[in-house]
Design an enzyme around this catalytic site. Structure first.
Site, mmCIF file in Angstrom:
data_model
loop_
_atom_site.group_PDB
_atom_site.id
_atom_site.type_symbol
_atom_site.label_atom_id
_atom_site.label_comp_id
_atom_site.label_asym_id
_atom_site.label_seq_id
_atom_site.Cartn_x
_atom_site.Cartn_y
_atom_site.Cartn_z
ATOM 1 N N ASP A 7 0.846 -1.196 0.000
ATOM 2 C CA ASP A 7 0.000 0.000 0.000
ATOM 3 C C ASP A 7 0.879 1.243 0.000
ATOM 4 O O ASP A 7 2.107 1.149 0.093
ATOM 5 C CB ASP A 7 -0.919 0.006 1.250
ATOM 6 C CG ASP A 7 -2.245 0.726 1.002
ATOM 7 O OD1 ASP A 7 -3.307 0.140 1.287
ATOM 8 O OD2 ASP A 7 -2.205 1.877 0.513
ATOM 9 N N GLY A 30 4.481 1.147 -1.510
ATOM 10 C CA GLY A 30 4.606 1.346 -2.945
ATOM 11 C C GLY A 30 3.377 1.992 -3.542
ATOM 12 O O GLY A 30 2.380 2.237 -2.853
ATOM 13 N N ASP A 31 3.475 2.263 -4.854
ATOM 14 C CA ASP A 31 2.384 2.905 -5.609
ATOM 15 C C ASP A 31 2.140 2.074 -6.857
ATOM 16 O O ASP A 31 3.022 1.960 -7.706
ATOM 17 C CB ASP A 31 2.800 4.337 -5.974
ATOM 18 C CG ASP A 31 1.734 5.061 -6.774
ATOM 19 O OD1 ASP A 31 1.736 6.306 -6.751
ATOM 20 O OD2 ASP A 31 0.915 4.390 -7.434
ATOM 21 N N PHE A 32 0.936 1.477 -6.985
ATOM 22 C CA PHE A 32 0.734 0.544 -8.095
ATOM 23 C C PHE A 32 0.644 1.240 -9.459
ATOM 24 O O PHE A 32 0.589 0.587 -10.494
ATOM 25 C CB PHE A 32 -0.433 -0.414 -7.873
ATOM 26 C CG PHE A 32 -1.742 0.159 -7.396
ATOM 27 C CD1 PHE A 32 -2.354 -0.404 -6.281
ATOM 28 C CD2 PHE A 32 -2.392 1.208 -8.053
ATOM 29 C CE1 PHE A 32 -3.584 0.064 -5.822
ATOM 30 C CE2 PHE A 32 -3.616 1.677 -7.589
ATOM 31 C CZ PHE A 32 -4.215 1.102 -6.479
ATOM 32 N N HIS A 47 -12.816 -1.138 -8.053
ATOM 33 C CA HIS A 47 -13.980 -0.241 -8.201
ATOM 34 C C HIS A 47 -13.615 1.227 -8.045
ATOM 35 O O HIS A 47 -14.361 2.107 -8.481
ATOM 36 C CB HIS A 47 -15.142 -0.668 -7.280
ATOM 37 C CG HIS A 47 -15.052 -0.269 -5.851
ATOM 38 N ND1 HIS A 47 -16.168 -0.212 -5.052
ATOM 39 C CD2 HIS A 47 -14.008 0.075 -5.066
ATOM 40 C CE1 HIS A 47 -15.816 0.170 -3.837
ATOM 41 N NE2 HIS A 47 -14.534 0.347 -3.816
HETATM 42 C C1 LIG Z 1 -10.988 1.281 -0.813
HETATM 43 S S1 LIG Z 1 -9.512 0.866 -0.001
HETATM 44 C C2 LIG Z 1 -9.636 -0.907 0.141
HETATM 45 C C3 LIG Z 1 -8.920 -1.426 1.338
HETATM 46 C C4 LIG Z 1 -8.965 -2.947 1.551
HETATM 47 N N1 LIG Z 1 -8.374 -3.669 0.442
HETATM 48 C C5 LIG Z 1 -10.377 -3.409 1.776
HETATM 49 O O1 LIG Z 1 -10.949 -4.114 0.936
HETATM 50 O O2 LIG Z 1 -10.947 -3.125 2.833
HETATM 51 C C6 LIG Z 1 -8.312 1.130 -1.243
HETATM 52 C C7 LIG Z 1 -6.883 0.907 -0.795
HETATM 53 O O3 LIG Z 1 -6.023 1.157 -1.921
HETATM 54 C C8 LIG Z 1 -4.874 1.873 -1.491
HETATM 55 N N2 LIG Z 1 -4.307 2.617 -2.632
HETATM 56 C C9 LIG Z 1 -4.864 3.673 -3.260
HETATM 57 N N3 LIG Z 1 -4.066 4.104 -4.261
HETATM 58 C C10 LIG Z 1 -2.961 3.290 -4.259
HETATM 59 C C11 LIG Z 1 -1.771 3.219 -5.042
HETATM 60 N N4 LIG Z 1 -1.580 4.090 -6.034
HETATM 61 N N5 LIG Z 1 -0.868 2.272 -4.759
HETATM 62 C C12 LIG Z 1 -1.070 1.400 -3.725
HETATM 63 N N6 LIG Z 1 -2.186 1.385 -2.937
HETATM 64 C C13 LIG Z 1 -3.110 2.334 -3.204
HETATM 65 C C14 LIG Z 1 -5.421 2.793 -0.419
HETATM 66 O O4 LIG Z 1 -4.414 3.271 0.407
HETATM 67 C C15 LIG Z 1 -6.415 1.876 0.302
HETATM 68 O O5 LIG Z 1 -5.798 1.165 1.338
#
Ligand SMILES: C[S@@+](CC[C@H](N)C(=O)[O-])C[C@H]1O[C@@H](n2cnc3c(N)ncnc32)[C@H](O)[C@@H]1O
Length: 338
Positions: A201, A227-229, A247
């Protein structure tokens, strides 16, 4: 005699925001947490502690009784088994994080749904041209904590099911992408002692994840990968998981994430995608469809989708087989095998 049309569902749904706000105000005032720790309480003592004006205090508490969130014997109020288990902030089973965020953020934002439907534009903090959802939320440590706890609240039941329903014995490692507080990654580790895992994350999430997995006693087999995906490949593992991730994003980004997951796993490895997957006929899973409207409110291009949609995107990325399995309530998972 054909059944006469009945306006009840229309009226109940149209005024459901009143019911919702009554419960949200009770959570905001820590009513259920306090009753869980002080025990059953008299009307006089309760309104004193909550600071309620006498004009509607009894109406408020009795509405919660009528809705099934409080019990009352004579003049003594107490939690129900559900509110005692799920709405006491001090219990690990607390799911109120999502409702606290709904109260602070979603309730006011949804007031602009008509405008969003007409403009296609988000109605949250980013409405006034600010940064994206996560940047905005993560700039404020309190909102970051609330959001991540909210995610655990909305995902916990499905996380418990994934940890037990998927054939983990065939795999050794996994990575939960967008892991938030780390509840899914932790539940998998707790239920499968042979596994080693990672939570991937944004860096700001690290301390909250590490506290959470430490607290659940799985920090020896579970590590955080910052990281950043958008900017890097996903960590390699036998199984990649993505909960409430796809989503948030538009179609090209959904496909990019599925492709990166495909590249991160070996032959025979799996991708597990889960959220309130809409039924293929798009006519039954109202919660999944409402979640998609919530993505309109919260994101510039996000939307929810059906199992058939997701399976097709996985096949396009090269997955050999896919299947959809129901989890809990509105949630299902789509599993792709490489
Ligand atoms: C809606 S939450 C879902 C959290 C968890 N997977 C759940 O189902 O309860 C989205 C997650 O994606 C992470 N996220 C958003 N942009 C991201 C990125 N560019 N790289 C990595 N993680 C990211 C956010 O920090 C957050 O923890």
């Amino acid at each position: 005699m054909p059944e006469q049309p009945n306006p009840e569902n229309i009226l109940q749904t149209g005024l459901a925001f009143c019911t919702a706000k009554t419960l949200l105000s009770a959570i905001e005032m820590s009513l259920f947490t306090d009753l869980a720790h002080h025990g059953p309480e008299s009307f006089e003592s309760l309104i004193g502690r909550l600071g309620l004006h006498p004009r509607s205090a009894r109406d408020f508490l009795d509405t919660l009784v009528a809705l099934g969130f409080l019990n009352r014997t004579g003049d003594i109020y107490s939690n129900t088994p559900e509110t005692d288990l799920f709405l006491d902030r001090k219990k690990p089973s607390y799911i109120g994080g999502m409702l606290e965020m709904a109260n602070h953020r979603l309730y006011p934002f949804w007031g602009h749904l008509t405008e969003a439907l007409r403009t296609g534009q988000p109605q949250n903090e980013s409405k006034t041209g600010g940064a994206g959802l996560f940047e905005t939320l993560y700039a404020d440590p309190a909102r970051l904590k609330e959001f991540l706890a909210a995610m655990t609240g909305i995902s916990h039941a499905s996380n418990m099911t994934i940890a037990r329903a998927f054939p983990w014995k065939d795999h050794g490692t996994y990575v939960d992408v967008g892991t938030a507080q780390g509840d899914l990654a932790s539940q998998i580790a707790l239920a499968n002692p042979h596994l080693r895992g990672m939570g991937f994350d944004l860096p700001e999430v690290a301390p909250i994840f590490e506290d959470y997995v430490e607290h659940l006693g799985v920090a020896d087999r579970l590590r955080f990968v910052p990281g950043d995906f958008f900017k890097q490949e996903l960590p390699k593992a036998d199984v990649v998981l993505m909960g409430h991730i796809l989503h948030d994003w538009d179609l090209p980004t959904k496909k990019m994430l599925i492709r990166k997951a495909y590249e991160a796993i070996p032959a025979g490895g799996a991708l597990i995608i889960y959220e309130a997957i809409i039924d293929d006929d798009r006519s039954k899973n109202a919660f999944g469809l409402i979640m998609s409207l919530n993505m309109l409110i919260e994101t510039p291009g996000g939307f929810d989708y059906t199992g058939a949609d997701c399976s097709a995107w996985m096949k396009e990325a090269g997955f050999s087989t896919t299947r959809v399995e129901h989890l809990v309530g509105p949630d299902s998972m789509v599993i792709g095998i490489k």
